[in-house]
Scaffold this motif. Sequence first.
Motif, PDB file in Angstrom:
ATOM      1  N   ILE A  58      30.722   0.671 -21.640  1.00 52.81           N
ATOM      2  CA  ILE A  58      30.052  -0.624 -21.525  1.00 52.81           C
ATOM      3  C   ILE A  58      28.539  -0.418 -21.406  1.00 52.81           C
ATOM      4  N   ILE A  59      28.139   0.560 -20.626  1.00 48.99           N
ATOM      5  CA  ILE A  59      26.713   0.879 -20.496  1.00 48.99           C
ATOM      6  C   ILE A  59      26.151   1.273 -21.857  1.00 48.99           C
ATOM      7  N   TYR A  60      26.890   2.065 -22.604  1.00 50.33           N
ATOM      8  CA  TYR A  60      26.466   2.448 -23.952  1.00 50.33           C
ATOM      9  C   TYR A  60      26.243   1.218 -24.836  1.00 50.33           C
ATOM     10  N   LEU A  61      27.177   0.276 -24.795  1.00 50.18           N
ATOM     11  CA  LEU A  61      27.045  -0.937 -25.605  1.00 50.18           C
ATOM     12  C   LEU A  61      25.850  -1.774 -25.173  1.00 50.18           C
ATOM     13  N   ILE A  62      25.624  -1.883 -23.880  1.00 47.62           N
ATOM     14  CA  ILE A  62      24.490  -2.666 -23.379  1.00 47.62           C
ATOM     15  C   ILE A  62      23.173  -2.019 -23.801  1.00 47.62           C
ATOM     16  N   ILE A  63      23.089  -0.710 -23.653  1.00 51.33           N
ATOM     17  CA  ILE A  63      21.873   0.007 -24.043  1.00 51.33           C
ATOM     18  C   ILE A  63      21.579  -0.213 -25.530  1.00 51.33           C
ATOM     19  N   GLY A  64      22.616  -0.114 -26.356  1.00 51.35           N
ATOM     20  CA  GLY A  64      22.435  -0.330 -27.789  1.00 51.35           C
ATOM     21  C   GLY A  64      22.115  -1.772 -28.132  1.00 51.35           C
ATOM     22  N   ALA A  65      22.766  -2.710 -27.442  1.00 50.71           N
ATOM     23  CA  ALA A  65      22.562  -4.135 -27.732  1.00 50.71           C
ATOM     24  C   ALA A  65      21.139  -4.583 -27.423  1.00 50.71           C
ATOM     25  N   ILE A  66      20.504  -3.983 -26.428  1.00 52.78           N
ATOM     26  CA  ILE A  66      19.142  -4.402 -26.102  1.00 52.78           C
ATOM     27  C   ILE A  66      18.102  -3.764 -27.020  1.00 52.78           C
ATOM     28  N   ILE A  68      17.806  -0.240 -27.892  1.00 56.30           N
ATOM     29  CA  ILE A  68      17.560   1.199 -27.819  1.00 56.30           C
ATOM     30  C   ILE A  68      18.418   1.867 -28.896  1.00 56.30           C
ATOM     31  N   PRO A  69      17.836   2.731 -29.710  1.00 53.70           N
ATOM     32  CA  PRO A  69      18.557   3.290 -30.874  1.00 53.70           C
ATOM     33  C   PRO A  69      19.588   4.357 -30.512  1.00 53.70           C
ATOM     34  N   VAL A  70      20.731   3.912 -29.996  1.00 53.16           N
ATOM     35  CA  VAL A  70      21.800   4.839 -29.607  1.00 53.16           C
ATOM     36  C   VAL A  70      23.013   4.736 -30.517  1.00 53.16           C
ATOM     37  N   PHE A  71      23.015   3.755 -31.417  1.00 51.17           N
ATOM     38  CA  PHE A  71      24.131   3.615 -32.341  1.00 51.17           C
ATOM     39  C   PHE A  71      23.919   4.538 -33.541  1.00 51.17           C
ATOM     40  N   SER A  72      24.925   4.655 -34.395  1.00 52.00           N
ATOM     41  CA  SER A  72      24.860   5.593 -35.515  1.00 52.00           C
ATOM     42  C   SER A  72      23.584   5.390 -36.333  1.00 52.00           C
ATOM     43  N   GLY A  73      23.034   6.488 -36.785  1.00 52.02           N
ATOM     44  CA  GLY A  73      21.803   6.447 -37.569  1.00 52.02           C
ATOM     45  C   GLY A  73      20.589   6.087 -36.734  1.00 52.02           C
ATOM     46  N   PHE A  74      20.679   6.288 -35.429  1.00 51.44           N
ATOM     47  CA  PHE A  74      19.618   5.924 -34.485  1.00 51.44           C
ATOM     48  C   PHE A  74      19.206   4.468 -34.653  1.00 51.44           C
ATOM     49  N   ARG A  75      20.215   3.594 -34.702  1.00 47.12           N
ATOM     50  CA  ARG A  75      19.957   2.161 -34.786  1.00 47.12           C
ATOM     51  C   ARG A  75      20.310   1.522 -33.452  1.00 47.12           C
ATOM     52  N   GLY A  77      20.334  -2.664 -31.397  1.00 48.57           N
ATOM     53  CA  GLY A  77      20.183  -4.105 -31.521  1.00 48.57           C
ATOM     54  C   GLY A  77      21.514  -4.816 -31.598  1.00 48.57           C
ATOM     55  N   LEU A  78      21.466  -6.096 -31.279  1.00 48.71           N
ATOM     56  CA  LEU A  78      22.666  -6.921 -31.267  1.00 48.71           C
ATOM     57  C   LEU A  78      23.300  -7.049 -32.654  1.00 48.71           C
ATOM     58  N   GLY A  83      27.818  -6.686 -36.653  1.00 46.03           N
ATOM     59  CA  GLY A  83      28.094  -6.212 -38.003  1.00 46.03           C
ATOM     60  C   GLY A  83      29.442  -5.517 -38.083  1.00 46.03           C
ATOM     61  N   PHE A  84      29.675  -4.819 -39.178  1.00 50.39           N
ATOM     62  CA  PHE A  84      30.965  -4.166 -39.406  1.00 50.39           C
ATOM     63  C   PHE A  84      31.318  -3.111 -38.355  1.00 50.39           C
ATOM     64  N   SER A  85      30.340  -2.529 -37.690  1.00 48.52           N
ATOM     65  CA  SER A  85      30.612  -1.519 -36.661  1.00 48.52           C
ATOM     66  C   SER A  85      31.019  -2.131 -35.327  1.00 48.52           C
ATOM     67  N   GLY A  86      30.794  -3.406 -35.135  1.00 50.03           N
ATOM     68  CA  GLY A  86      30.999  -4.056 -33.844  1.00 50.03           C
ATOM     69  C   GLY A  86      32.383  -3.899 -33.255  1.00 50.03           C
TER      70      GLY A  86
END
Length: 179
Positions: A58-66, A68-75, A77-78, A83-86
């Motif tokens: 959950i912390i990972y998702l929150i960090i990415g949603a705000i 911070i580029p922690v999702f694949s490809g250093f992306r 945002g909400l 999107g398809f990865s959600g």
Amino acid sequence: MNNRTRELTMIALFPALMGATAGISIPLFNLPPITLQTFFVFLAGLTLGPKKGALSMIIYLIIGAIGIPVFSGFRGGLEILTGFSGGFLVGFVFAAFFVGFMKTVKILNNNILSNFTILLGANLIIYMFGAAYIAFLTSTSIWPTLSGLSIYLIGDLLKITTTLYVYVRIRSAFTYEWA
């Protein structure tokens, strides 16, 4: 290090590792890329247990949603979560909880084969969340979408095997049984 500090450090470790390895991905056209994320999802469930493993995701998702580029490809945002990865990303929370919960059932985790089966079930949870969300976004049936995810299968089997290899070597030092 006291127990509380150790717990918080371990919970924060997995989002950090997932973010640090976010650039390691294999793009797959319109599908979400192949990443190392599930390796850390499984390891979080195995080492932290159900609640702390899910909290870590959950912390990972929150960090990415705000953003911070922690999702694949250093992306970040909400828009990544919508999107398809959600669906896959939300599935991480439930998969980590499932793995941690199944580890608490002592008769199910006595050997590598049963742990492999538990991780396979967690991977199926991630697939189901991902396929259901993609089917929702594209207004299609979940079954063709789910069968389209077979492209991930070999990589995921390799990640499950690697997770078990690593876990067997670190479990005495990093397991939720100390909590």
